[in-house]
Write a protein that holds these residues in place. Structure first.
Motif, mmCIF file in Angstrom:
data_model
loop_
_atom_site.group_PDB
_atom_site.id
_atom_site.type_symbol
_atom_site.label_atom_id
_atom_site.label_comp_id
_atom_site.label_asym_id
_atom_site.label_seq_id
_atom_site.Cartn_x
_atom_site.Cartn_y
_atom_site.Cartn_z
ATOM 1 N N GLY A 11 0.804 -1.214 0.000
ATOM 2 C CA GLY A 11 0.000 0.000 0.000
ATOM 3 C C GLY A 11 0.835 1.260 0.000
ATOM 4 N N ILE A 12 0.135 2.375 0.170
ATOM 5 C CA ILE A 12 0.773 3.683 0.174
ATOM 6 C C ILE A 12 0.181 4.517 1.310
ATOM 7 C CG2 ILE A 12 -0.875 4.608 -1.521
ATOM 8 C CD1 ILE A 12 1.462 6.301 -2.641
ATOM 9 N N LEU A 13 1.032 5.265 1.986
ATOM 10 C CA LEU A 13 0.595 6.175 3.038
ATOM 11 C C LEU A 13 0.803 7.594 2.541
ATOM 12 C CD1 LEU A 13 -0.379 6.329 6.080
ATOM 13 C CD2 LEU A 13 1.975 7.026 6.522
ATOM 14 N N MET A 40 9.965 10.985 6.886
ATOM 15 C CA MET A 40 11.326 10.460 6.969
ATOM 16 C C MET A 40 11.466 9.418 8.067
ATOM 17 S SD MET A 40 12.442 11.817 4.354
ATOM 18 C CE MET A 40 14.056 11.100 4.423
ATOM 19 N N PHE A 41 10.811 9.630 9.212
ATOM 20 C CA PHE A 41 10.831 8.643 10.294
ATOM 21 C C PHE A 41 10.236 7.319 9.821
ATOM 22 C CE2 PHE A 41 8.199 6.500 13.476
ATOM 23 C CZ PHE A 41 9.187 6.069 14.349
ATOM 24 N N LEU A 42 9.074 7.376 9.171
ATOM 25 C CA LEU A 42 8.405 6.151 8.727
ATOM 26 C C LEU A 42 9.207 5.437 7.644
ATOM 27 C CD1 LEU A 42 4.726 7.438 8.688
ATOM 28 C CD2 LEU A 42 5.740 5.843 10.333
ATOM 29 N N LYS A 43 9.730 6.188 6.692
ATOM 30 C CA LYS A 43 10.517 5.569 5.621
ATOM 31 C C LYS A 43 11.747 4.856 6.181
ATOM 32 C CE LYS A 43 10.833 7.492 1.562
ATOM 33 N NZ LYS A 43 10.843 8.319 0.362
ATOM 34 N N GLY A 52 10.437 -1.622 3.692
ATOM 35 C CA GLY A 52 10.484 -0.397 2.907
ATOM 36 C C GLY A 52 9.912 -0.518 1.509
ATOM 37 N N LYS A 53 9.986 -1.675 0.902
ATOM 38 C CA LYS A 53 9.453 -1.867 -0.451
ATOM 39 C C LYS A 53 7.979 -2.274 -0.426
ATOM 40 C CE LYS A 53 13.456 -1.656 -2.764
ATOM 41 N NZ LYS A 53 13.766 -0.626 -3.669
ATOM 42 N N LYS A 54 7.440 -2.487 0.756
ATOM 43 C CA LYS A 54 6.055 -2.957 0.861
ATOM 44 C C LYS A 54 5.052 -1.820 0.993
ATOM 45 C CE LYS A 54 7.658 -7.251 2.781
ATOM 46 N NZ LYS A 54 7.842 -8.029 3.978
ATOM 47 N N ILE A 55 5.463 -0.735 1.656
ATOM 48 C CA ILE A 55 4.584 0.422 1.832
ATOM 49 C C ILE A 55 5.337 1.673 1.410
ATOM 50 C CG2 ILE A 55 3.314 1.853 3.468
ATOM 51 C CD1 ILE A 55 2.749 -0.635 5.095
ATOM 52 N N ARG A 56 4.744 2.399 0.506
ATOM 53 C CA ARG A 56 5.321 3.668 0.051
ATOM 54 C C ARG A 56 4.806 4.769 0.958
ATOM 55 N NH1 ARG A 56 6.693 6.041 -5.374
ATOM 56 N NH2 ARG A 56 7.762 7.898 -4.643
ATOM 57 N N VAL A 57 5.669 5.645 1.414
ATOM 58 C CA VAL A 57 5.301 6.764 2.276
ATOM 59 C C VAL A 57 5.629 8.048 1.523
ATOM 60 C CG1 VAL A 57 5.659 7.897 4.496
ATOM 61 C CG2 VAL A 57 5.792 5.398 4.349
ATOM 62 N N SER A 77 -4.508 0.577 0.649
ATOM 63 C CA SER A 77 -3.875 -0.721 0.401
ATOM 64 C C SER A 77 -4.033 -1.108 -1.065
ATOM 65 C CB SER A 77 -4.496 -1.803 1.289
ATOM 66 O OG SER A 77 -5.759 -2.186 0.782
ATOM 67 N N THR A 78 -3.164 -1.974 -1.522
ATOM 68 C CA THR A 78 -3.269 -2.464 -2.888
ATOM 69 C C THR A 78 -4.501 -3.355 -3.050
ATOM 70 O OG1 THR A 78 -1.768 -4.282 -2.348
ATOM 71 C CG2 THR A 78 -0.804 -2.325 -3.381
ATOM 72 N N ALA A 79 -5.092 -3.773 -1.922
ATOM 73 C CA ALA A 79 -6.314 -4.578 -1.967
ATOM 74 C C ALA A 79 -7.555 -3.713 -2.194
ATOM 75 C CB ALA A 79 -6.478 -5.364 -0.671
#
Length: 107
Positions: A11-13, A40-43, A52-57, A77-79
């Motif tokens: 997914g993406i945040l 930056m903290f989340l990434k 890191g490759k599972k969720i884009r922030v 989410s990608t779902a």
């Protein structure tokens, strides 16, 4: 139009850039833009945990959830499900990180 595969698997945040302007400086300990600091903290945290490759922030323009002294974020989410929430970008960043990790782990 050419369709591409998502560069992230779960997914993406989206972090609203406008919200960070409405958070009182007295409510923040870190210098700089609260939304960018949260991103930056989340990434970094997701990269360190191997997610890191599972969720884009990313930062986003206004998410239209404007509440003073809170940061709006939306997780898509990608779902196909989308969740929007508000939080304090420093006091609740660990809770948001755990939320994202739970999405990766499916619980």
């Amino acid at each position: 139009m050419k369709k591409e595969e998502n560069p992230w698997s779960e997914g993406i945040l989206l972090i609203c850039t406008k919200c960070s302007k409405s958070i009182s400086a007295s409510e923040l300990k870190e210098e700089g833009n609260a939304g960018e600091n949260l991103k930056m903290f989340l990434k970094k945290s997701l990269k360190d945990s191997g997610d890191g490759k599972k969720i884009r922030v990313v930062t986003s323009s206004c998410l239209d959830v404007c509440i003073d002294d809170f940061q709006a974020v939306t997780y898509a989410s990608t779902a196909g499900t989308t969740e929007t929430m508000i939080l304090h970008p420093e006091k609740e960043k660990e809770e948001l990180l755990e939320f994202l990790k739970s999405k990766v782990r499916g619980y």
